[in-house]
Design a protein around this motif. Sequence first.
Motif, mmCIF file in Angstrom:
data_model
loop_
_atom_site.group_PDB
_atom_site.id
_atom_site.type_symbol
_atom_site.label_atom_id
_atom_site.label_comp_id
_atom_site.label_asym_id
_atom_site.label_seq_id
_atom_site.Cartn_x
_atom_site.Cartn_y
_atom_site.Cartn_z
ATOM 1 N N UNK A 49 -10.170 -6.476 -5.839
ATOM 2 C CA UNK A 49 -9.497 -5.697 -4.805
ATOM 3 C C UNK A 49 -7.984 -5.797 -4.940
ATOM 4 N N UNK A 50 -7.320 -4.723 -4.563
ATOM 5 C CA UNK A 50 -5.867 -4.691 -4.570
ATOM 6 C C UNK A 50 -5.358 -4.652 -3.137
ATOM 7 N N UNK A 51 -4.453 -5.556 -2.826
ATOM 8 C CA UNK A 51 -3.849 -5.645 -1.494
ATOM 9 C C UNK A 51 -2.346 -5.426 -1.609
ATOM 10 N N UNK A 52 -1.803 -4.567 -0.747
ATOM 11 C CA UNK A 52 -0.361 -4.324 -0.722
ATOM 12 C C UNK A 52 0.235 -4.881 0.570
ATOM 13 N N UNK A 85 5.988 -5.457 -2.082
ATOM 14 C CA UNK A 85 7.093 -4.522 -2.279
ATOM 15 C C UNK A 85 8.203 -4.880 -1.294
ATOM 16 N N UNK A 86 9.413 -4.526 -1.623
ATOM 17 C CA UNK A 86 10.542 -4.829 -0.745
ATOM 18 C C UNK A 86 10.977 -3.598 0.037
ATOM 19 N N UNK A 87 11.131 -3.774 1.346
ATOM 20 C CA UNK A 87 11.793 -2.802 2.205
ATOM 21 C C UNK A 87 11.387 -1.359 2.017
ATOM 22 N N UNK A 91 7.812 1.316 1.936
ATOM 23 C CA UNK A 91 7.606 2.516 2.739
ATOM 24 C C UNK A 91 7.330 3.719 1.841
ATOM 25 N N UNK A 92 8.093 3.845 0.745
ATOM 26 C CA UNK A 92 7.898 4.967 -0.167
ATOM 27 C C UNK A 92 6.564 4.870 -0.891
ATOM 28 N N UNK A 107 -4.171 -2.983 3.070
ATOM 29 C CA UNK A 107 -2.739 -3.226 3.063
ATOM 30 C C UNK A 107 -2.251 -3.647 4.429
ATOM 31 N N UNK A 108 -1.046 -4.189 4.440
ATOM 32 C CA UNK A 108 -0.386 -4.601 5.675
ATOM 33 C C UNK A 108 0.582 -3.504 6.086
ATOM 34 N N UNK A 109 0.682 -3.265 7.385
ATOM 35 C CA UNK A 109 1.661 -2.314 7.891
ATOM 36 C C UNK A 109 2.090 -2.746 9.283
ATOM 37 N N UNK A 110 3.020 -2.009 9.857
ATOM 38 C CA UNK A 110 3.452 -2.300 11.225
ATOM 39 C C UNK A 110 2.338 -1.963 12.202
ATOM 40 N N UNK A 111 2.194 -2.794 13.224
ATOM 41 C CA UNK A 111 1.223 -2.521 14.275
ATOM 42 C C UNK A 111 1.861 -1.655 15.354
#
Length: 456
Positions: A49-52, A85-87, A91-92, A107-111
């Motif tokens: 699995x790939x996690x970002x 990834x940085x910053x 997002x891109x 993946x992780x993102x803002x809640x």
Amino acid sequence: MKDVSRRSILKAAAGTASVGLLAACAPVAVPADSGDMGADEPDEMIAELEMWTEMATVPWLGAMDEIVESFNNANPGIQVTHSGFSGLAYEQATKTAFAGGAVPDFLQTDAGPGALSAFIEADQLLDLTDVVEESKGTIYPDALDSVLYKGRYWGAPWAMTVANLMYYNADILAEHGVDPATLTTWSAFTDACHTFQHAGVTPVLIGAKNAWPGGHWAQHLYIRTFGVKGSVDLFLRGLDVNHESDLRFTDPAGVRVWELIKELLDNEYYSRGVLSDDYPAAFGKLFRGDGAFFQTGGWLLGEWFAQENPQIDLQFMLMPAIDDIAESNADEVSFNARTLIVPKESAHPEEAQVFVKWYLQSEDPHRIWYKHLPGEAPPMPLSSPMENLRPESARLIDLLDNAPALTIMIERAMDYNIGQEILWHGSSGVLSGALTPEEAAERAENLVLEWREARM
């Protein structure tokens, strides 16, 4: 372990079901202290699995590497590889992936409902309600609310911290006779800024080249001018077309947000690099002792604790209340939260949910995260306290536990794109002189009206 209550006395409607934004008192159970929450005995094939995440630098990267290693050891039939990834690059990358590129398995993102709604409305996320419901009794209610949209859970709460902090150089305050305990009102804060300015000290450091630091000033001031309840009511107009409110961005309290920012600018309380310094440059100046105040969230403590030879005594307080506004309360808290999401196009959706389940039911990842990043608290109570917990971390937990009102960062109470336009780009306009406070307020209201009209 003490009973923890993070809570919601208020739920706002979004569409025909609830979106949780403010929290109310409810005790929670403690998650299992087991590292093996994974799948059954593995088949011969190993799922890769790939996690970002946006964790690409120290100390975040070290935390992620250790968490992934812990999961992989506990789940031999599944092997996760983490890419950080940085910053803006993150997002891109996520925008490109969800627009038709190759998405990671999870993946992780803002809640926050506003941060997740675009993915959900585009039918791009797996509904994780069943997985989250299994652990619901162990997770803080406000953390659960941060991944709730239209009555369903779309993410696994990751970590949370106080966002509306004002850091200060305690040495500078002491040298100039300023007692931080008195800085609970805007007038007391600006009086201190005046004192520092006349002594040749930069009062307020800011790195608004990135836009978001100025946007954070604005959103935390909305919470101070409208109060938590009022600001949520106002911003929900940009998330749910059925949500009705008598509040408008052009109300005096809405204009006041931008007037306060312009006041700091006109009085030259902000650092000279207000739009030329980026965020790292600004907090670097803070760490070197080049300014008195710096607004950001608890995540800065990760950078601070990584300092081998700290040059200053760094402390923090909450953003001050506005003197003449009855709804303004210096104890109300805005929090930031992260979440794990699983795209519908994940190549391994079942295995990705195994990771999510392990993350929610095992203490291991939360202890690892907190060990590396003691400025970001776990989304659930732990069975025993962390060893060597620093006083700053304990205070952040206390602020989250005891706030009279608590909300996710207000930009995520509305469509994320509209929130960024109003707050990030609105603040850049005011700080550059391109917008007056009245124009910034009118622009915000027009953006919400256009958004609503396009969906009616």
